[in-house]
Design an enzyme around this catalytic site. Structure first.
Site, PDB file in Angstrom:
ATOM      1  CE  LYS A  46       3.886   2.460   3.397  1.00 21.57           C
ATOM      2  NZ  LYS A  46       5.409   2.828   2.850  1.00 21.57           N
TER       3      LYS A  46
ATOM      4  NE  ARG B 164       4.776  -4.324   3.612  1.00 22.80           N
ATOM      5  CZ  ARG B 164       5.052  -3.038   4.105  1.00 22.80           C
ATOM      6  NH1 ARG B 164       4.493  -2.071   4.887  1.00 22.80           N
ATOM      7  NH2 ARG B 164       6.354  -2.784   4.180  1.00 22.80           N
TER       8      ARG B 164
ATOM      9  NE  ARG C  49      14.223   4.871   4.038  1.00 17.54           N
ATOM     10  CZ  ARG C  49      13.096   4.038   4.198  1.00 17.54           C
ATOM     11  NH1 ARG C  49      11.340   4.339   4.693  1.00 17.54           N
ATOM     12  NH2 ARG C  49      13.085   2.982   3.577  1.00 17.54           N
TER      13      ARG C  49
ATOM     14  NE  ARG D 117      13.278   0.693   6.548  1.00 13.94           N
ATOM     15  CZ  ARG D 117      12.692   0.871   6.322  1.00 13.94           C
ATOM     16  NH1 ARG D 117      12.086   1.799   6.750  1.00 13.94           N
ATOM     17  NH2 ARG D 117      11.854  -0.027   5.031  1.00 13.94           N
TER      18      ARG D 117
ATOM     19  NE  ARG E  89      11.424  -2.064   1.340  1.00 11.28           N
ATOM     20  CZ  ARG E  89      12.430  -0.688   1.459  1.00 11.28           C
ATOM     21  NH1 ARG E  89      13.232  -0.846   1.233  1.00 11.28           N
ATOM     22  NH2 ARG E  89      10.884  -0.110   2.135  1.00 11.28           N
TER      23      ARG E  89
HETATM   24  P1  AP5 Z   1       9.469   7.506   4.344  1.00 12.02           P
HETATM   25  O1  AP5 Z   1       8.528   8.264   5.098  1.00 12.02           O
HETATM   26  O2  AP5 Z   1      10.452   6.728   5.239  1.00 12.02           O
HETATM   27  O3  AP5 Z   1       8.910   6.555   3.290  1.00 12.02           O
HETATM   28  P2  AP5 Z   1       7.696   4.523   3.758  1.00 12.02           P
HETATM   29  O4  AP5 Z   1       6.800   5.216   2.683  1.00 12.02           O
HETATM   30  O5  AP5 Z   1       7.926   4.832   4.836  1.00 12.02           O
HETATM   31  O6  AP5 Z   1       9.384   3.804   3.833  1.00 12.02           O
HETATM   32  P3  AP5 Z   1       8.982   2.642   3.614  1.00 12.02           P
HETATM   33  O7  AP5 Z   1      10.976   1.728   3.396  1.00 12.02           O
HETATM   34  O8  AP5 Z   1       9.240   2.545   5.305  1.00 12.02           O
HETATM   35  O9  AP5 Z   1       8.369   2.059   3.263  1.00 12.02           O
HETATM   36  P4  AP5 Z   1       8.196  -0.013   3.696  1.00 12.02           P
HETATM   37  O10 AP5 Z   1       6.443   0.282   3.348  1.00 12.02           O
HETATM   38  O11 AP5 Z   1       8.806  -0.519   2.773  1.00 12.02           O
HETATM   39  O12 AP5 Z   1       8.518  -0.690   5.150  1.00 12.02           O
HETATM   40  P5  AP5 Z   1       8.172  -1.190   5.878  1.00 12.02           P
HETATM   41  O13 AP5 Z   1       9.088  -0.129   7.735  1.00 12.02           O
HETATM   42  O14 AP5 Z   1       6.071  -0.243   6.842  1.00 12.02           O
HETATM   43  O15 AP5 Z   1      10.171   8.350   3.543  1.00 12.02           O
HETATM   44  C1  AP5 Z   1      11.484   7.711   2.688  1.00 12.02           C
HETATM   45  C2  AP5 Z   1      12.374   8.483   2.406  1.00 12.02           C
HETATM   46  O16 AP5 Z   1      11.864   9.912   1.885  1.00 12.02           O
HETATM   47  C3  AP5 Z   1      13.147   9.135   3.585  1.00 12.02           C
HETATM   48  O17 AP5 Z   1      14.347   9.729   3.112  1.00 12.02           O
HETATM   49  C4  AP5 Z   1      12.449  10.221   4.016  1.00 12.02           C
HETATM   50  O18 AP5 Z   1      13.259  11.980   4.791  1.00 12.02           O
HETATM   51  C5  AP5 Z   1      12.179  10.684   2.095  1.00 12.02           C
HETATM   52  N1  AP5 Z   1      10.837  11.712   1.604  1.00 12.02           N
HETATM   53  C6  AP5 Z   1       9.912  11.558   1.756  1.00 12.02           C
HETATM   54  N2  AP5 Z   1       9.123  12.340   1.727  1.00 12.02           N
HETATM   55  C7  AP5 Z   1       9.115  12.730   0.665  1.00 12.02           C
HETATM   56  C8  AP5 Z   1       9.200  14.022   0.453  1.00 12.02           C
HETATM   57  N3  AP5 Z   1       7.576  14.820  -0.121  1.00 12.02           N
HETATM   58  N4  AP5 Z   1       9.858  14.381  -0.626  1.00 12.02           N
HETATM   59  C9  AP5 Z   1      11.417  14.277  -0.451  1.00 12.02           C
HETATM   60  N5  AP5 Z   1      11.746  13.386  -0.229  1.00 12.02           N
HETATM   61  C10 AP5 Z   1      10.646  12.342   1.089  1.00 12.02           C
HETATM   62  O19 AP5 Z   1       8.434  -2.308   5.694  1.00 12.02           O
HETATM   63  C11 AP5 Z   1      10.102  -3.125   6.237  1.00 12.02           C
HETATM   64  C12 AP5 Z   1       9.557  -4.727   5.959  1.00 12.02           C
HETATM   65  O20 AP5 Z   1       8.603  -4.995   7.292  1.00 12.02           O
HETATM   66  C13 AP5 Z   1       8.790  -4.778   4.545  1.00 12.02           C
HETATM   67  O21 AP5 Z   1       9.401  -5.088   3.582  1.00 12.02           O
HETATM   68  C14 AP5 Z   1       8.602  -6.590   5.428  1.00 12.02           C
HETATM   69  O22 AP5 Z   1       9.305  -7.168   5.567  1.00 12.02           O
HETATM   70  C15 AP5 Z   1       7.973  -6.134   7.260  1.00 12.02           C
HETATM   71  N6  AP5 Z   1       6.760  -5.496   6.954  1.00 12.02           N
HETATM   72  C16 AP5 Z   1       6.193  -4.382   7.334  1.00 12.02           C
HETATM   73  N7  AP5 Z   1       4.368  -4.170   7.699  1.00 12.02           N
HETATM   74  C17 AP5 Z   1       4.551  -5.744   7.320  1.00 12.02           C
HETATM   75  C18 AP5 Z   1       3.247  -6.126   7.430  1.00 12.02           C
HETATM   76  N8  AP5 Z   1       2.013  -5.321   6.848  1.00 12.02           N
HETATM   77  N9  AP5 Z   1       2.956  -7.802   6.510  1.00 12.02           N
HETATM   78  C19 AP5 Z   1       4.364  -7.489   6.360  1.00 12.02           C
HETATM   79  N10 AP5 Z   1       5.571  -7.815   6.816  1.00 12.02           N
HETATM   80  C20 AP5 Z   1       5.173  -6.486   7.636  1.00 12.02           C
HETATM   81 MG    MG Z   2       8.560   3.774   7.446  1.00  9.24          MG
END
Ligand code: AP5
Ligand code: MG
Ligand code: ZN
Length: 217
Positions: A13, A88, A127, A160, A171
């Protein structure tokens, strides 16, 4: 253009959001980034959020919803926004629906990036993120020249806290229980596009653009 990026943790994402926000000139609103910044600066919000994030749990809806509403009312989101990591839960989706109705806005598309569980685990555990400029790398798929330092700014690269394997598993469980139901919800709303996320970054991006463009025509 109002867009949502759905997709499991590690599905790409954030990676796609950077490109999409440039392509359409709309702000990238990542609740995860907002919380990580708050943790870093040690605000009350950060202290509250950290307890949940470190366990791989969701931050409570009432906290998240207030933050997103406030963010959507800012001037730069007037002509469009890209939500990454929100909604979410079904409750968050309902809250967003109310807020959009209040602002007289419509969702253009909800993009679900589909990636299998083994691949997700590999992406999260590999990552690395720059502490300074926040650039995201992957030790195998997007390796930095030196595994400890950022190519762009020479900042230190870290893992992270929630990318350690045990938290990653939590997660994924939470995603299946609480977030996956949103796929059906947005399908019924007629705005969902499922994209094969197991391709390289460029091809995933191309597929997303094609899906969105189909929406204009
Ligand atoms: P990346 O692009 O970083 O993936 P992502 O989908 O953004 O993954 P996240 O871990 O950030 O998602 P998340 O939803 O768990 O975390 P968030 O920060 O929202 O890519 C991942 C890796 O793969 C990278 O190394 C990249 O280089 C590689 N990659 C990407 N595309 C690729 C491809 N096509 N091929 C190969 N490699 C690739 O949330 C974190 C925490 O915050 C949650 O757990 C929760 O506690 C809290 N939180 C956030 N939002 C909410 C909400 N709405 N409600 C409640 N709690 C929330
Ligand atoms: Mg992200
Ligand atoms: Zn950097």
């Amino acid at each position: 253009m109002n867009l949502i990026l759905l997709g499991a943790p590690g599905s790409g994402k954030g990676t796609q959001a950077l490109r999409l926000s440039k392509e359409f000139n709309i702000p990238h609103i990542s609740t995860g980034d907002i919380f990580r910044e708050a943790v870093l600066t040690g605000t009350d919000l950060g202290k509250k959020a950290k307890v949940f994030m470190d366990k791989g749990k969701l931050v409570p809806d009432e906290i998240v919803v207030g933050i997103v509403k406030e963010r959507l009312e800012k001037l730069d989101a007037k002509d469009g926004f890209l939500l990454d990591g929100f909604p979410r839960t079904i409750l968050q989706a309902f809250a967003l629906k109310d807020e959009l109705a209040k602002l007289d806005k419509k969702l253009k598309a909800v993009i679900d990036i589909e990636v299998g569980e083994q691949e997700l685990i590999g992406r999260m555990t590999g990552r690395r993120v720059c502490v300074d400029c926040k650039k995201v790398y992957h030790l195998i798929f997007e390796p930095p020249e030196n595994q400890d330092y950022c190519d762009a700014c020479s900042g230190r690269l870290i893992q992270r806290e929630d990318d350690k394997i045990d938290t990653v598993r939590n997660r994924l469980v939470i995603y299946t229980e609480q977030t996956k139901p949103l796929i059906d919800y947005y399908k019924k709303e007629g705005v969902l596009h499922s994209i094969n996320g197991e391709q390289d970054v460029e091809n995933v991006f191309k597929d997303i653009i094609t899906a969105i463009k189909g929406e204009y025509e």
